[in-house]
Design a protein around this motif. Structure first.
Motif, mmCIF file in Angstrom:
data_model
loop_
_atom_site.group_PDB
_atom_site.id
_atom_site.type_symbol
_atom_site.label_atom_id
_atom_site.label_comp_id
_atom_site.label_asym_id
_atom_site.label_seq_id
_atom_site.Cartn_x
_atom_site.Cartn_y
_atom_site.Cartn_z
ATOM 1 N N MET A 204 58.995 41.867 33.383
ATOM 2 C CA MET A 204 59.884 40.741 33.122
ATOM 3 C C MET A 204 59.303 39.513 33.810
ATOM 4 N N SER A 205 59.269 38.389 33.096
ATOM 5 C CA SER A 205 58.596 37.213 33.625
ATOM 6 C C SER A 205 59.262 35.934 33.126
ATOM 7 N N LYS A 206 59.375 34.955 34.033
ATOM 8 C CA LYS A 206 59.913 33.653 33.627
ATOM 9 C C LYS A 206 59.024 33.010 32.563
ATOM 10 N N SER A 207 57.722 33.124 32.742
ATOM 11 C CA SER A 207 56.801 32.453 31.827
ATOM 12 C C SER A 207 56.817 33.069 30.427
ATOM 13 N N LEU A 208 57.125 34.363 30.352
ATOM 14 C CA LEU A 208 57.160 35.029 29.049
ATOM 15 C C LEU A 208 58.527 34.920 28.378
ATOM 16 N N ASN A 209 59.496 34.362 29.097
ATOM 17 C CA ASN A 209 60.847 34.171 28.552
ATOM 18 C C ASN A 209 61.413 35.486 28.007
ATOM 19 N N ASN A 210 61.238 36.547 28.780
ATOM 20 C CA ASN A 210 61.700 37.862 28.335
ATOM 21 C C ASN A 210 62.628 38.516 29.360
ATOM 22 N N GLY A 211 63.399 37.672 30.051
ATOM 23 C CA GLY A 211 64.230 38.202 31.118
ATOM 24 C C GLY A 211 65.692 37.803 31.036
ATOM 25 N N ILE A 212 66.494 38.523 31.807
ATOM 26 C CA ILE A 212 67.897 38.184 32.022
ATOM 27 C C ILE A 212 67.981 37.589 33.417
ATOM 28 N N PHE A 213 68.502 36.374 33.507
ATOM 29 C CA PHE A 213 68.584 35.706 34.806
ATOM 30 C C PHE A 213 69.890 36.056 35.513
ATOM 31 N N ILE A 214 69.830 36.071 36.824
ATOM 32 C CA ILE A 214 71.020 36.356 37.620
ATOM 33 C C ILE A 214 72.121 35.361 37.297
ATOM 34 N N ASP A 216 72.688 33.960 34.367
ATOM 35 C CA ASP A 216 73.134 34.023 32.975
ATOM 36 C C ASP A 216 74.603 34.431 32.890
ATOM 37 N N ASP A 217 75.379 33.724 32.047
ATOM 38 C CA ASP A 217 76.776 34.108 31.869
ATOM 39 C C ASP A 217 76.861 35.324 30.949
ATOM 40 N N ALA A 218 78.073 35.870 30.813
ATOM 41 C CA ALA A 218 78.265 37.122 30.075
ATOM 42 C C ALA A 218 77.824 36.999 28.620
ATOM 43 N N ASP A 219 78.116 35.869 27.995
ATOM 44 C CA ASP A 219 77.736 35.684 26.588
ATOM 45 C C ASP A 219 76.218 35.681 26.415
ATOM 46 N N THR A 220 75.527 35.016 27.344
ATOM 47 C CA THR A 220 74.059 34.957 27.275
ATOM 48 C C THR A 220 73.458 36.344 27.474
ATOM 49 N N VAL A 221 74.007 37.095 28.434
ATOM 50 C CA VAL A 221 73.523 38.456 28.675
ATOM 51 C C VAL A 221 73.721 39.310 27.418
ATOM 52 N N GLN A 222 74.885 39.151 26.786
ATOM 53 C CA GLN A 222 75.162 39.931 25.575
ATOM 54 C C GLN A 222 74.137 39.625 24.479
ATOM 55 N N LYS A 223 73.857 38.356 24.262
ATOM 56 C CA LYS A 223 72.887 37.974 23.230
ATOM 57 C C LYS A 223 71.505 38.553 23.539
ATOM 58 N N LYS A 224 71.117 38.505 24.809
ATOM 59 C CA LYS A 224 69.797 39.007 25.188
ATOM 60 C C LYS A 224 69.716 40.525 25.040
ATOM 61 N N VAL A 225 70.756 41.220 25.451
ATOM 62 C CA VAL A 225 70.753 42.683 25.333
ATOM 63 C C VAL A 225 70.729 43.113 23.869
ATOM 64 N N MET A 226 71.497 42.423 23.036
ATOM 65 C CA MET A 226 71.547 42.797 21.621
ATOM 66 C C MET A 226 70.218 42.540 20.896
ATOM 67 N N SER A 227 69.350 41.741 21.520
ATOM 68 C CA SER A 227 68.032 41.471 20.915
ATOM 69 C C SER A 227 66.918 42.308 21.539
ATOM 70 N N MET A 228 67.257 43.239 22.436
ATOM 71 C CA MET A 228 66.252 44.014 23.160
ATOM 72 C C MET A 228 65.394 44.883 22.249
ATOM 73 N N TYR A 229 64.175 45.088 22.685
ATOM 74 C CA TYR A 229 63.238 45.968 21.978
ATOM 75 C C TYR A 229 63.678 47.415 22.161
ATOM 76 N N THR A 230 63.776 48.158 21.030
ATOM 77 C CA THR A 230 64.159 49.572 21.113
ATOM 78 C C THR A 230 63.047 50.426 20.488
#
Length: 342
Positions: A204-214, A216-230
């Motif tokens: 996970m890296s700031k430069s790669l824009n592939n992280g969840i930030f501490i 981040d609000d609940a809505d942002t976390v939800q959007k990021k999790v729903m887009s995760m690589y499976t």
């Protein structure tokens, strides 16, 4: 009575911290702090961040406040740990100057960590001098507080070794034992404490824009999790799926508690056999993450209401840290014989 071992640790303030930082270092710092077995110094390495962001200081200035909020939110307590800003301790720069006389340019250029980072940043022939010598600055940070222990990743082993070399060089040159040779604390294996990115990238890296930030609000976390690589081959719910390299299950293994173990094992078996969709696994991961980070987010929002109080905390910590660094600098100058007016 034996004094407590001293630990020094910190972060470059180049943006908000993400949950990879939480897994990799922040959570452990809080545990070490609360054990009350160590004197913990935690610093925001803004001078080090400026070595490759010198022309955009506003990014660093903004990030100091953001990182301080992250520290407080996860549970670092200024009453138990000394939290300070590197640039507010002028003694560190003076120590760096004396240490630079004890290391060759060739030795700095051979440092594997520095060589790797120079290549990654694409400096070419325009390497900032400050960046090249930052192992010396790091040695000043560590020795100023006489740190016995420095928790770092395995990629930082060459930096710790260079600090140990400088300590030996100084103590031998000036026939003294003023400086303390630190020990690095490293992860047990290469991947321990390393959280992969949402996109399946190794880190996970700031430069790669592939992280969840501490932050981040609940809505942002939800959007990021729903887009995760499976598993890209798991197209329909009934299709058998792979859990290896599936970020949802990787995160569940890392953030799940003992009470989650049976549920996670059952979900893995069902996913591999077919009959479990990605949406359901992601919703469960959201529950697990929310349990861990909702209280942290709440605390962060409370602290953010009064940034004056946050900076007062940093000022008090920096004043306390400066007193310690000043004592070490005085001992260093005495050993060198340049305390002319004492």
């Amino acid at each position: 009575m034996t004094s407590k071992p001293i630990i020094l640790t910190g972060d470059r303030p180049t943006g908000q911290l993400h949950i990879g930082h939480y897994v990799g270092s922040l959570k452990n710092r809080v545990l070490l702090q609360n054990e009350d077995k160590y004197n913990l110094f935690v610093f925001l390495a803004d001078q080090q961040a400026l070595t490759d962001h010198a022309k955009e200081p506003e990014k660093i200035i903004q990030s100091v406040g953001e990182v301080a909020l992250d520290y407080l939110a996860v549970g670092l307590d200024p009453a138990k740990s000394t939290i300070f800003i590197q640039s507010q301790i002028p003694e560190l720069a003076e120590l760096s100057m004396y240490y630079m006389n004890l290391v060759s340019l060739a030795r700095l250029e051979r440092n594997p960590t520095v060589k790797t980072e120079i290549a990654q940043k694409g400096f070419g022939e325009s390497i900032p001098a400050g960046f090249l010598v930052y192992p010396v600055s790091q040695a000043a940070d560590i020795t100023a507080f006489k740190a016995n222990l420095v928790p770092v990743g395995n990629d930082q082993k060459p930096m710790i070794e260079q600090t140990r070399e400088l300590v030996r060089s100084f103590n031998n040159a000036y026939k003294t034992d003023v400086l303390v040779e630190p020990e690095g604390i490293y992860p047990e294996n290469e991947s321990a404490g390393r959280l992969p990115g949402l996109d399946g990238n190794a880190k996970m890296s700031k430069s790669l824009n592939n992280g969840i930030f501490i932050a981040d609000d609940a809505d942002t976390v939800q959007k990021k999790v729903m887009s995760m690589y499976t598993d890209p081959g798991h197209i329909r719910v009934q299709d058998p799926g792979k859990i290896e390299g599936n970020m949802v299950f990787e995160y569940l293994d890392i953030f799940g508690k003992a009470d989650d173990a049976a549920t996670i094992a059952e979900m893995k078996a069902q996913y591999q056999a077919g009959g479990l969709g990605d949406v359901k696994t992601k919703r469960y991961l959201l529950e697990v993450l929310d349990r861990e980070f909702a209280p942290i987010r709440k605390r962060r929002l409370e602290f953010a209401k009064d940034m004056g109080q946050v900076y007062d905390m940093l000022k008090a910590g920096s004043k306390k840290a400066q007193a310690v660094a000043a004592q070490t600098l005085d001992e260093v100058k005495s050993a060198m014989g340049i305390n002319y007016f004492k």
